[in-house]
Write a protein that holds these residues in place. Structure first.
Motif, short mmCIF file in Angstrom:
data_model
loop_
_atom_site.label_atom_id
_atom_site.label_comp_id
_atom_site.label_asym_id
_atom_site.label_seq_id
_atom_site.Cartn_x
_atom_site.Cartn_y
_atom_site.Cartn_z
N ILE A 128 65.61 13.89 49.85
CA ILE A 128 64.97 14.49 48.67
C ILE A 128 65.13 15.99 48.77
O ILE A 128 65.31 16.55 49.86
N ALA A 129 65.09 16.64 47.61
CA ALA A 129 65.22 18.10 47.59
C ALA A 129 63.89 18.80 47.81
O ALA A 129 63.85 19.97 48.20
N ALA A 130 62.79 18.08 47.54
CA ALA A 130 61.47 18.67 47.73
C ALA A 130 60.43 17.57 47.81
O ALA A 130 60.65 16.45 47.33
N PHE A 131 59.31 17.90 48.42
CA PHE A 131 58.19 16.96 48.53
C PHE A 131 56.91 17.69 48.16
O PHE A 131 56.64 18.79 48.66
N ALA A 132 56.11 17.07 47.29
CA ALA A 132 54.84 17.66 46.87
C ALA A 132 53.73 17.07 47.73
O ALA A 132 53.39 15.90 47.60
N GLN A 173 53.30 26.50 45.13
CA GLN A 173 51.99 25.92 45.39
C GLN A 173 51.21 25.83 44.09
O GLN A 173 51.37 26.65 43.19
N ALA A 174 50.34 24.83 44.01
CA ALA A 174 49.49 24.70 42.83
C ALA A 174 48.59 25.92 42.67
O ALA A 174 48.20 26.27 41.55
N ALA A 175 48.26 26.57 43.79
CA ALA A 175 47.41 27.76 43.73
C ALA A 175 48.04 28.86 42.89
O ALA A 175 47.32 29.73 42.38
N GLN A 176 49.37 28.81 42.71
CA GLN A 176 50.05 29.79 41.87
C GLN A 176 49.98 29.41 40.40
O GLN A 176 50.39 30.19 39.53
N HIS A 177 49.46 28.23 40.10
CA HIS A 177 49.33 27.73 38.73
C HIS A 177 47.91 27.16 38.60
O HIS A 177 47.71 25.95 38.76
N PRO A 178 46.93 28.01 38.35
CA PRO A 178 45.52 27.59 38.43
C PRO A 178 45.18 26.31 37.68
O PRO A 178 44.38 25.50 38.17
N MET A 235 41.78 22.05 44.46
CA MET A 235 42.64 21.62 45.57
C MET A 235 44.09 22.04 45.35
O MET A 235 44.63 21.93 44.25
N ASN A 236 44.71 22.48 46.41
CA ASN A 236 46.07 22.98 46.35
C ASN A 236 47.10 21.85 46.54
O ASN A 236 46.77 20.76 47.02
N VAL A 237 48.33 22.12 46.16
CA VAL A 237 49.49 21.26 46.43
C VAL A 237 50.57 22.18 46.99
O VAL A 237 50.76 23.29 46.49
N TRP A 238 51.29 21.72 48.00
CA TRP A 238 52.37 22.50 48.59
C TRP A 238 53.69 21.80 48.26
O TRP A 238 53.86 20.61 48.56
N LEU A 239 54.64 22.53 47.67
CA LEU A 239 55.97 21.99 47.38
C LEU A 239 56.91 22.46 48.47
O LEU A 239 57.24 23.65 48.55
N LEU A 240 57.35 21.53 49.30
CA LEU A 240 58.16 21.85 50.47
C LEU A 240 59.58 21.33 50.32
O LEU A 240 59.82 20.34 49.62
N THR A 241 60.50 21.99 50.99
CA THR A 241 61.91 21.58 50.93
C THR A 241 62.44 21.36 52.35
O THR A 241 61.82 21.79 53.33
N PRO A 242 63.57 20.68 52.47
CA PRO A 242 64.19 20.58 53.80
C PRO A 242 64.56 21.96 54.32
O PRO A 242 64.77 22.90 53.54
N ARG A 243 64.64 22.10 55.62
CA ARG A 243 65.09 23.38 56.20
C ARG A 243 66.50 23.67 55.69
O ARG A 243 67.39 22.84 55.78
N GLY A 244 66.66 24.86 55.13
CA GLY A 244 67.96 25.23 54.57
C GLY A 244 68.20 24.67 53.18
O GLY A 244 69.32 24.73 52.67
N GLY A 245 67.16 24.13 52.56
CA GLY A 245 67.29 23.53 51.23
C GLY A 245 67.05 24.53 50.11
O GLY A 245 67.26 25.75 50.28
N ALA A 246 66.63 24.02 48.97
CA ALA A 246 66.40 24.86 47.80
C ALA A 246 65.40 25.96 48.12
O ALA A 246 64.42 25.75 48.84
#
Length: 327
Positions: A192-196, A215-220, A126-137
């Motif tokens: 927050i700067a990011a949300f998982a 994304q977690a998919a980038q770190h198996p 299962m994947n995880v997506w690390l998202l940031t605010p628009r215009g954030g990090a």
């Protein structure tokens, strides 16, 4: 109220709900063999009124009930939970017989004394997506000195801790406990700067314009699994339960492969997420046919090693001894 916690406190308090599992054997646990012994009580994580994935389809089609009926079970009741620690507390109190949830809370609970056995996997990778605010990090490195929101004790939490360790940011990034339902509002406010975000929530937020920086998919090794765990009590009362569950899942998977669109329509209806989001979040390749797929066992071993190394659990245990061999 300030919900932020230091990285060290985050580690000590991870899976707070599972800490009580250490005294599970001291609590009066009522199995289905004592009282209403014809109803199997199933807990799962999710917003919907019923679980999805292969077990959810097996429930909808009557495949699971058909298999467990031979064990004297006449009905299956379901109950959803917002996170793994809450599901663990229900296990400890004796309110559940079987739980489907993330690998991290399940391993922590078993390590801390919950009388449970692994009877299979519902999803692997299962994947995880690390998202940031628009215009954030724009990168993980840019999160230094800031905060990440994540549901504490979840497979997403382990991803966050592992990601911060990879980037050497364990001491400089705050981890804030945040339920998935609160992630978008926090991103929108910039609190927050990011949300998982987990499956379904991650692609949904990305579709609304929140940038994905990792994304977690980038770190198996940081991907998650959804495990199926049964209490020792119910397994003692119903020794064929694990094998029956595996048969039901295999029948469900065969059904799903014959009509993928019907399955995805059910999944979207069950969870309330848009169809395109469900398809991105739940590729059928993540639904294993085997009770104990090699990739799933390998990911569990990664989770256990990580939790031990980070001192999030103190007691090691054998994955072979945890699983039921006749599944």
């Amino acid at each position: 109220m300030n919900h932020s916690i230091s990285p060290l406190a985050s580690r000590r308090r991870v899976l707070r709900g599972a800490v009580g599992a250490a005294i599970a054997s001291a609590l009066p646990v009522l199995s289905n063999a004592q009282g209403a012994d014809t109803v199997l009580r199933l807990g799962y994580i999710g917003p919907g009124k019923r679980p999805a994935a292969a077990t959810g389809w097996a429930l909808r089609q009557g495949l699971l009930l058909r298999e467990v009926a031979a064990l004297g079970i006449k009905d299956i009741s379901t109950r959803n939970f917002p996170n793994g620690p809450d599901l663990n507390e229900a296990f400890v109190s004796g309110a559940l017989d079987v739980g489907i949830y993330g690998d991290t809370p399940a391993i922590v609970a078993h390590s801390r004394g919950l009388d449970s056995r692994l009877i299979g996997f519902d999803a692997v990778g299962m994947n995880v997506w690390l998202l940031t605010p628009r215009g954030g990090a724009r990168s993980v490195k840019e999160l230094e000195g800031q905060s990440i929101g994540v549901a504490r004790g979840s497979y997403m939490h382990r991803y966050v801790l592992g990601l911060l360790k990879e980037h050497g940011l364990q001491k400089s990034v705050k981890v804030i406990h945040m339920f998935p339902r609160d992630g978008e509002a926090a991103l929108d406010r910039g609190s927050i700067a990011a949300f998982a975000a987990q499956i379904d929530v991650g692609p949904l937020l990305a579709s609304r314009g929140y940038p994905v920086i990792d994304q977690a998919a980038q770190h198996p090794s940081l991907r998650g699994t959804s495990v199926i765990v049964a209490s020792d009590k119910v397994l003692q009362a119903r020794p064929g339960l694990a094998a029956a569950w595996t048969r039901a899942r295999r029948s469900a998977l065969a059904d799903i492969q014959r009509d993928k669109e019907a399955y995805y329509a059910f999944h979207a209806e069950a969870t309330g997420f848009p169809l395109d989001v469900v398809k991105v979040s739940h590729p059928l390749s993540q639904f294993p046919e085997a009770a104990y797929p090699a990739e799933g066992i390998a990911l569990l071993a990664e989770v256990k090693s990580f939790l031990l190394a980070e001192k999030l659990i103190d007691r090691d245990f054998s994955l072979d001894s945890w699983r039921v061999n006749d599944a």
